[in-house]
Design an enzyme around this catalytic site. Structure first.
Site, PDB file in Angstrom:
ATOM      1  N   CYS A 102      24.742  -6.849  39.058  1.00  0.00           N
ATOM      2  CA  CYS A 102      23.539  -6.274  38.481  1.00  0.00           C
ATOM      3  C   CYS A 102      23.764  -4.772  38.306  1.00  0.00           C
ATOM      4  CB  CYS A 102      22.320  -6.544  39.355  1.00  0.00           C
ATOM      5  SG  CYS A 102      22.457  -5.933  41.048  1.00  0.00           S
ATOM      6  N   HIS A 139      29.983  -1.322  48.993  1.00  0.00           N
ATOM      7  CA  HIS A 139      29.716  -1.192  47.558  1.00  0.00           C
ATOM      8  C   HIS A 139      29.804   0.278  47.122  1.00  0.00           C
ATOM      9  CE1 HIS A 139      28.107  -1.564  43.632  1.00  0.00           C
ATOM     10  NE2 HIS A 139      26.816  -1.553  43.906  1.00  0.00           N
TER      11      HIS A 139
END
Length: 461
Positions: free
Chosen positions: A425, A393
């Site tokens: 998110c 990520h």
């Protein structure tokens, strides 16, 4: 009744790509004769040729921060290869690009903006092509794509690149400077400063997501990512990057080409993950094994008007349909996708059951499992090639990476896969989501629905 008829005429005007600037009674379209395509329909608010489409989407491999293949690669050298790839592989002239928007999070703003501009020059773009950055935390790469799509729709330009970049080796997560003491007077503002891992623990505790569920999600992410790598699924989306690796002991430089994600662990088991200690709370459930990996990487997406793509004879990989960003409680920021996905899907005139594939960022297994369960999604539709717990990520790059991963997978699946959603998110309490359609399923009439009593029905099934 007359108002309903006029409303129908206006709608048919929008559906007709060849219509004039004013609604005409002689429109060749008849709403009662218009049926849906091979899947559920969505709203059409502009001419078919004005669709914003994706003709190329590529990424670098994602590598472990400070230890992986890009630990000695500068951020601008990460971005340049994917910028070059999207124009080179489509034979689009670099000078035709109206703007390059790069999502990026951790680096100082002015420095990263300069690095992105430098990367564009490395990639062969002329000085006439502008570059800017955008930062909406973990959704920055998706925000960049959405910004370019919006600009194309607004008529600012016809071709643009939405990209994402992060070197978490060069720019680790850290707060610089002092914090305003006023923050203590506002609980939600104070919660914006919570470590992301604590928000993960909050989600797990508040919504009852067990340690076992989180570890199982991590195992499945690695299993799927390993299978996708072994079968060559990522080859269509990954651009090999020639770079160097420096031996930390000897200082010796070695030339390498990085073309595989290096954080995937094919042998990960539930037993192995169960041995890891919680990182953020002594009695917590969030571990290094069921959290996203800290990574380095970049991705780029080439968007344009459909009419331009057709004129250039370019295959259409996907169609950008809708985007939504929403706010949620900062203390449980991980619930963002559960709030954002329904908004984006509804804006597209769809229902959750109409979506064939989801790419939901696995910031933490706790929030990923919660969102999946809250929305009642089929696990077989989500992150079919693994997610951030395995792939990694790199904050600013993830959204653009997901576009590449989703659209290439949808292309492979063909007519059995029409609509896809990307969501994540966002730190400080937000969620973002976007809806895409596979490129070869839309036609000029597939959005129009059967009309009953002069009102467009929700579904023609």
């Amino acid at each position: 009744m007359e108002k309903a008829i006029n409303r129908q005429k206006i709608l048919l005007h929008h559906l007709n790509p060849s219509s004039s600037t004013q609604p005409d009674d002689s429109s060749s379209l008849s709403a009662s004769a218009c049926l849906a395509g091979d899947s559920a329909a969505y709203h059409r608010t502009s001419s078919f040729g004005d669709d914003v489409v994706i003709v190329a989407a590529y990424r670098t491999s994602h590598c472990k921060s400070k230890r992986g293949g890009f630990k000695d690669t500068l951020a601008d050298d990460l971005l340049a290869p994917v910028l070059k790839a999207v124009v080179e592989k489509t034979n689009v002239k670099p000078g035709e690009i109206g703007d390059i928007v790069v999502g990026t999070v951790l680096a100082p703003g002015s420095q990263r903006a300069s690095e992105c501009r430098m990367a564009a020059f490395y990639a062969g773009f002329p000085e006439t092509v502008p570059v800017r950055t955008v930062n909406r935390q973990c959704s920055s790469g998706l925000q960049a794509v959405a910004d370019v799509a919006a600009a194309i729709r607004a008529g600012f330009y016809e071709i643009g690149i939405g990209a994402g970049l992060e070197s978490m080796t060069a720019n680790p997560m850290a707060w610089e400077g002092s914090v305003n003491p006023k923050v203590k007077m506002f609980e939600q503002a104070q919660n914006c400063l919570l470590p992301m891992g604590i928000t993960s623990e909050n989600v797990a505790h508040r919504f009852g997501v067990s340690r076992k569920e989180q570890d199982q999600a991590a195992v499945e992410s690695h299993r799927r990512a390993a299978a996708a790598t072994a079968s060559g699924k990522f080859k269509d989306e990954i651009i090999p990057v020639s770079t160097k690796i420096v031996d930390p002991k000897t200082g010796e430089e070695k030339s390498v080409t990085i073309s595989v994600d290096d954080g995937i662990r094919p042998s990960t088991t539930l037993s192995d993950l169960g041995k890891l200690k919680p990182v953020f709370k002594k009695d917590g459930s969030t571990t290094a094994g069921n959290s996203s990996q800290v990574s380095d990487g970049a991705a780029a997406v080439l968007l344009m008007k459909r009419s331009v793509a057709v004129q250039k004879g370019l295959p259409i990989l996907g169609v950008f349909r809708t985007f939504a960003a929403v706010g949620v409680d900062p203390a449980i920021m991980g619930v963002g996708p559960a709030a954002a996905i329904p908004v984006a899907v509804k804006a597209a005139g769809l229902e959750l059951d109409d979506i064939d594939l989801f790419e939901i960022n696995e910031a933490f297994a706790s929030q990923f499992v919660y969102c999946r369960n809250k929305l009642g999604l089929d696990p077989e539709k989500i992150n079919v090639n693994g997610g951030a717990m395995a792939i990694g990520h790199p904050l600013g790059a993830t959204g653009a990476r997901c576009v590449a991963t989703l659209l290439h997978e949808m292309k492979k699946r063909g007519r059995d896969c029409r609509f896809g959603v990307i969501s994540m998110c966002i730190g400080t309490g937000m969620g973002a989501a976007a809806v895409f359609e596979r490129g070869d399923c839309a036609d000029e009439l597939c959005n129009a629905r059967k009309v009953d009593d002069l009102l467009l029905s929700k579904d023609a099934r």
